[in-house]
Design an enzyme around this catalytic site. Structure first.
Site, PDB file in Angstrom:
ATOM      1  N   ARG A 148       0.822  -1.229   0.000  1.00  0.00           N
ATOM      2  CA  ARG A 148       0.000   0.000   0.000  1.00  0.00           C
ATOM      3  C   ARG A 148       0.849   1.269   0.000  1.00  0.00           C
ATOM      4  NH1 ARG A 148      -2.894  -3.212   3.548  1.00  0.00           N
ATOM      5  NH2 ARG A 148      -4.749  -4.076   2.570  1.00  0.00           N
ATOM      6  N   LYS A 170       2.096  11.065 -11.920  1.00  0.00           N
ATOM      7  CA  LYS A 170       1.331  10.064 -12.668  1.00  0.00           C
ATOM      8  C   LYS A 170       2.185   8.809 -12.823  1.00  0.00           C
ATOM      9  CE  LYS A 170      -1.373  12.883 -15.827  1.00  0.00           C
ATOM     10  NZ  LYS A 170      -1.713  12.969 -17.255  1.00  0.00           N
ATOM     11  N   GLU A 212       8.848  18.334 -25.708  1.00  0.00           N
ATOM     12  CA  GLU A 212       8.121  18.720 -24.484  1.00  0.00           C
ATOM     13  C   GLU A 212       8.697  20.023 -23.908  1.00  0.00           C
ATOM     14  OE1 GLU A 212       5.394  17.183 -23.489  1.00  0.00           O
ATOM     15  OE2 GLU A 212       5.530  15.136 -24.270  1.00  0.00           O
ATOM     16  N   LYS A 254       6.180  22.782 -14.726  1.00  0.00           N
ATOM     17  CA  LYS A 254       5.248  21.665 -14.536  1.00  0.00           C
ATOM     18  C   LYS A 254       4.836  21.573 -13.069  1.00  0.00           C
ATOM     19  CE  LYS A 254       3.889  17.002 -15.519  1.00  0.00           C
ATOM     20  NZ  LYS A 254       4.118  15.698 -16.106  1.00  0.00           N
ATOM     21  N   GLU A 264      -5.510  16.440 -12.307  1.00  0.00           N
ATOM     22  CA  GLU A 264      -5.946  16.700 -13.677  1.00  0.00           C
ATOM     23  C   GLU A 264      -7.451  16.865 -13.803  1.00  0.00           C
ATOM     24  OE1 GLU A 264      -4.640  13.811 -16.585  1.00  0.00           O
ATOM     25  OE2 GLU A 264      -4.001  15.428 -17.892  1.00  0.00           O
ATOM     26  N   ARG A 268      -4.568  21.541 -15.516  1.00  0.00           N
ATOM     27  CA  ARG A 268      -3.438  20.720 -15.965  1.00  0.00           C
ATOM     28  C   ARG A 268      -3.571  20.347 -17.440  1.00  0.00           C
ATOM     29  NH1 ARG A 268      -0.778  15.929 -12.192  1.00  0.00           N
ATOM     30  NH2 ARG A 268       0.695  15.128 -13.720  1.00  0.00           N
ATOM     31  N   ASN A 272      -1.617  19.413 -22.315  1.00  0.00           N
ATOM     32  CA  ASN A 272      -1.970  18.567 -23.471  1.00  0.00           C
ATOM     33  C   ASN A 272      -1.768  19.279 -24.804  1.00  0.00           C
ATOM     34  OD1 ASN A 272      -2.677  16.411 -21.894  1.00  0.00           O
ATOM     35  ND2 ASN A 272      -4.837  17.007 -21.772  1.00  0.00           N
ATOM     36  N   HIS A 275      -1.014  17.383 -27.900  1.00  0.00           N
ATOM     37  CA  HIS A 275      -1.188  15.963 -27.595  1.00  0.00           C
ATOM     38  C   HIS A 275      -2.466  15.372 -28.176  1.00  0.00           C
ATOM     39  CE1 HIS A 275       2.231  16.605 -25.056  1.00  0.00           C
ATOM     40  NE2 HIS A 275       2.206  15.375 -24.581  1.00  0.00           N
ATOM     41  N   HIS A 279      -1.474  12.167 -29.940  1.00  0.00           N
ATOM     42  CA  HIS A 279      -1.904  10.835 -29.499  1.00  0.00           C
ATOM     43  C   HIS A 279      -2.566  10.063 -30.641  1.00  0.00           C
ATOM     44  CE1 HIS A 279      -2.000  12.074 -24.984  1.00  0.00           C
ATOM     45  NE2 HIS A 279      -0.885  11.458 -25.284  1.00  0.00           N
ATOM     46  N   HIS A 292       7.082   9.443 -28.838  1.00  0.00           N
ATOM     47  CA  HIS A 292       6.011  10.305 -28.327  1.00  0.00           C
ATOM     48  C   HIS A 292       6.273  11.784 -28.655  1.00  0.00           C
ATOM     49  CE1 HIS A 292       2.997  11.951 -25.649  1.00  0.00           C
ATOM     50  NE2 HIS A 292       3.942  12.641 -25.025  1.00  0.00           N
TER      51      HIS A 292
HETATM   52  N1  LIG Z   1       4.034   9.787 -15.845  1.00  0.00           N
HETATM   53  C1  LIG Z   1       3.967  10.787 -16.693  1.00  0.00           C
HETATM   54  O1  LIG Z   1       3.513  11.876 -16.358  1.00  0.00           O
HETATM   55  C2  LIG Z   1       4.470  10.579 -18.086  1.00  0.00           C
HETATM   56  C3  LIG Z   1       4.615  11.686 -18.931  1.00  0.00           C
HETATM   57  C4  LIG Z   1       5.136  11.481 -20.195  1.00  0.00           C
HETATM   58  C5  LIG Z   1       5.474  10.205 -20.617  1.00  0.00           C
HETATM   59  N2  LIG Z   1       5.298   9.154 -19.762  1.00  0.00           N
HETATM   60  C6  LIG Z   1       5.665   7.795 -20.174  1.00  0.00           C
HETATM   61  O2  LIG Z   1       7.062   7.759 -20.400  1.00  0.00           O
HETATM   62  C7  LIG Z   1       7.356   6.732 -21.339  1.00  0.00           C
HETATM   63  C8  LIG Z   1       8.339   7.254 -22.338  1.00  0.00           C
HETATM   64  O3  LIG Z   1       9.501   7.644 -21.656  1.00  0.00           O
HETATM   65  P1  LIG Z   1      10.887   7.908 -22.390  1.00  0.00           P
HETATM   66  O4  LIG Z   1      10.656   8.771 -23.559  1.00  0.00           O
HETATM   67  O5  LIG Z   1      11.819   8.348 -21.346  1.00  0.00           O
HETATM   68  O6  LIG Z   1      11.253   6.488 -23.010  1.00  0.00           O
HETATM   69  P2  LIG Z   1      11.965   5.202 -22.411  1.00  0.00           P
HETATM   70  O7  LIG Z   1      11.831   5.106 -20.952  1.00  0.00           O
HETATM   71  O8  LIG Z   1      11.495   4.052 -23.234  1.00  0.00           O
HETATM   72  O9  LIG Z   1      13.499   5.470 -22.761  1.00  0.00           O
HETATM   73  C9  LIG Z   1      13.885   5.562 -24.111  1.00  0.00           C
HETATM   74  C10 LIG Z   1      15.160   4.779 -24.408  1.00  0.00           C
HETATM   75  O10 LIG Z   1      16.264   5.516 -23.957  1.00  0.00           O
HETATM   76  C11 LIG Z   1      17.178   4.667 -23.245  1.00  0.00           C
HETATM   77  N3  LIG Z   1      17.837   5.518 -22.267  1.00  0.00           N
HETATM   78  C12 LIG Z   1      17.282   6.125 -21.214  1.00  0.00           C
HETATM   79  N4  LIG Z   1      18.155   6.946 -20.626  1.00  0.00           N
HETATM   80  C13 LIG Z   1      19.305   6.844 -21.312  1.00  0.00           C
HETATM   81  C14 LIG Z   1      20.578   7.449 -21.185  1.00  0.00           C
HETATM   82  N5  LIG Z   1      20.816   8.401 -20.285  1.00  0.00           N
HETATM   83  N6  LIG Z   1      21.537   7.078 -22.056  1.00  0.00           N
HETATM   84  C15 LIG Z   1      21.284   6.154 -23.023  1.00  0.00           C
HETATM   85  N7  LIG Z   1      20.098   5.567 -23.209  1.00  0.00           N
HETATM   86  C16 LIG Z   1      19.122   5.911 -22.352  1.00  0.00           C
HETATM   87  C17 LIG Z   1      16.303   3.603 -22.669  1.00  0.00           C
HETATM   88  O11 LIG Z   1      17.052   2.430 -22.458  1.00  0.00           O
HETATM   89  C18 LIG Z   1      15.238   3.440 -23.738  1.00  0.00           C
HETATM   90  O12 LIG Z   1      15.654   2.480 -24.679  1.00  0.00           O
HETATM   91  C19 LIG Z   1       6.030   6.290 -21.918  1.00  0.00           C
HETATM   92  O13 LIG Z   1       5.675   5.056 -21.366  1.00  0.00           O
HETATM   93  C20 LIG Z   1       5.058   7.365 -21.456  1.00  0.00           C
HETATM   94  O14 LIG Z   1       3.741   6.873 -21.283  1.00  0.00           O
HETATM   95  C21 LIG Z   1       4.817   9.320 -18.521  1.00  0.00           C
HETATM   96 ZN   LIG Z   2       3.799  14.305 -23.736  1.00  0.00          ZN
END
Ligand SMILES: NC(=O)c1ccc[n+]([C@@H]2O[C@H](COP(=O)([O-])OP(=O)(O)OC[C@H]3O[C@@H](n4cnc5c(N)ncnc54)[C@H](O)[C@@H]3O)[C@@H](O)[C@H]2O)c1
Ligand SMILES: [Zn+2]
Length: 383
Positions: A148, A170, A212, A254, A264, A268, A272, A275, A279, A292
């Site tokens: 929990r 999130k 972003e 942010k 949200e 917030r 978007n 987006h 999306h 993304h």
């Molecule tokens: N929680 C939120 O508010 C929120 C907001 C935006 C996106 N997200 C989520 O985030 C995810 C996307 O995240 P992302 O774009 O970071 O992608 P990711 O986590 O898949 O990372 C992208 C790639 O970069 C590599 N990598 C990461 N850091 C590195 C570094 N310093 N050096 C070399 N390689 C590195 C990873 O191994 C991976 O292959 C999605 O699942 C999305 O839904 C969440």
């Molecule tokens: Zn985004």
């Protein structure tokens, strides 16, 4: 360049007290996410990976800690983080998940719970996410639900995770029926951002994160947008001090939006921007063709065009945004093979749709937005 609440509900850029300081390791910025009893700091700097142990001490974690990481980041930085934790008297275990969005799911969450149980992680043990947004979302949801709730620390390593995914609480995993369908709002106790790790990030991932960053400038901060216009090449070449400044500015913006609207329900939604169409483009290309941030870049260029067509902003604003996105190496045009009907249908299935209309974020000028309630068909009319 920090956000400031204004009468009338908008957040606009303004001079705020600067917390950036120089110390032995270079620039360092600390942002407080102000959420009452759940407030927490974000430290942004160069070489912070070596401070993880000392900083986790500040969240009063017990000796057992678990580091969740991905294959690539684990190989690059796992040992350094483990050494820092050992050095501060922790007994860390590292759990590695294969890279890729396809592993942000219930099966890998179950794998993670199993490892946490085996390692006898308890409610005093911090769970540390070392990786991009995939790792952060998965670890955050595990931290929210295991026993929990266990203390959660984010060490984001992609630009996207540093400026977006690690701020705001999130967390979640994907379901075959849709992305992020299962999740929780769960705030970390601490976020540690080392911009030096961006040196190993593939260029395409860096550009996707920049989408972003550009978004924050467009919606909230003209000074940030101008800084990017002037110094984007330095950012792309990894200027560490500039990255601290920019990542810190984005986190501050942010954090301010999240403070206004943590779960949200209203404001917030300004985040978007770009987006709605983004999306839809991601969904129609099965999350394979675009990262993304790339889809969001296409969505932002489109949102500016729609705003201009509906007389909210002038052509110069649209052009400035397109120019900056292109300079960052991001796409700006909707792929020709995605027709209006398919895009309208994809927009209509967005989980943020109400009564067939989406709250579409338009721009009036750089740094100022307005909402319009539009159907998918009304939106794609501007393609
Ligand atoms: N929680 C939120 O508010 C929120 C907001 C935006 C996106 N997200 C989520 O985030 C995810 C996307 O995240 P992302 O774009 O970071 O992608 P990711 O986590 O898949 O990372 C992208 C790639 O970069 C590599 N990598 C990461 N850091 C590195 C570094 N310093 N050096 C070399 N390689 C590195 C990873 O191994 C991976 O292959 C999605 O699942 C999305 O839904 C969440
Ligand atoms: Zn985004």
């Amino acid at each position: 360049m920090a956000a400031r609440r204004q009468a009338g509900g908008a957040i606009r850029a303004g001079a705020a007290p600067c917390t950036v300081r120089h110390d032995a390791g270079g620039m360092m910025d600390t942002i407080t996410v102000d959420l009452g009893a759940r407030s927490y700091p974000i430290h942004v700097g160069v070489g912070i990976l070596d401070e993880v142990g000392a900083r986790v001490r500040e969240v009063r974690s017990g000796p057992r800690v678990a580091v969740l990481t991905g294959t690539t980041v684990g190989e690059l930085y796992g040992e350094r983080v483990a050494a820092s934790l050992h050095h501060s008297g922790f007994d860390p275990i590292t759990i590695t998940i294969p890279d890729g969005e396809e592993h942000k799911n219930l099966a890998w969450l179950a794998f993670l719970y199993d490892r946490l149980i085996e390692a006898r992680i308890d409610r005093d043990s911090a769970l540390i996410a070392l990786g991009g947004g995939v790792i952060g979302d998965l670890a955050g949801f595990a931290a929210a639900t295991f026993l929990r709730g266990v203390p959660f620390v984010q060490v984001p390593t992609t630009l996207l995770a540093q400026v977006d995914a690690s701020v705001g609480g999130k967390t979640g995993v994907n379901h075959p029926a849709g992305k992020n369908l299962i999740g929780a709002f769960y705030q970390p106790r601490l976020v540690l951002i080392d911009v030096a790790v961006l040196r190993t990030l593939p260029r395409r991932e860096l550009a996707a994160g920049l989408a972003e960053v550009i978004k924050y400038g467009v919606i909230l901060d003209p000074a940030l947008f101008e800084l990017l216009e002037e110094r984007l090449d330095h950012v792309l070449h990894g200027d560490a001090d500039l990255l601290v400044q920019i990542v810190g500015a984005c986190c501050r913006l942010k954090a301010e939006v999240v403070r206004e609207d943590e779960t949200e329900r209203g404001y917030r939604a300004v985040l978007n921007f770009g987006h709605t169409l983004g999306h839809a483009v991601e969904a129609l290309t099965e999350y394979r063709r675009f990262l993304h941030g790339e889809a969001v870049a296409i969505g932002m260029a489109f949102a500016a065009r729609l705003s201009q067509a509906r007389a909210h902003c002038d052509a110069a604003t649209t052009q400035r945004l397109r120019r900056l996105l292109k300079h960052a190496g991001l796409p700006t045009d909707v792929p020709g093979d995605l027709g209006p009907d398919a895009l309208a249908a994809a927009i209509a299935t967005d989980k943020k749709t109400r009564d067939g209309k989406v709250q579409f974020v338009c721009i009036e000028r750089i740094g100022k937005t307005r909402f319009e309630y539009l159907s998918g068909v009304e939106i794609v009319a501007h393609l």
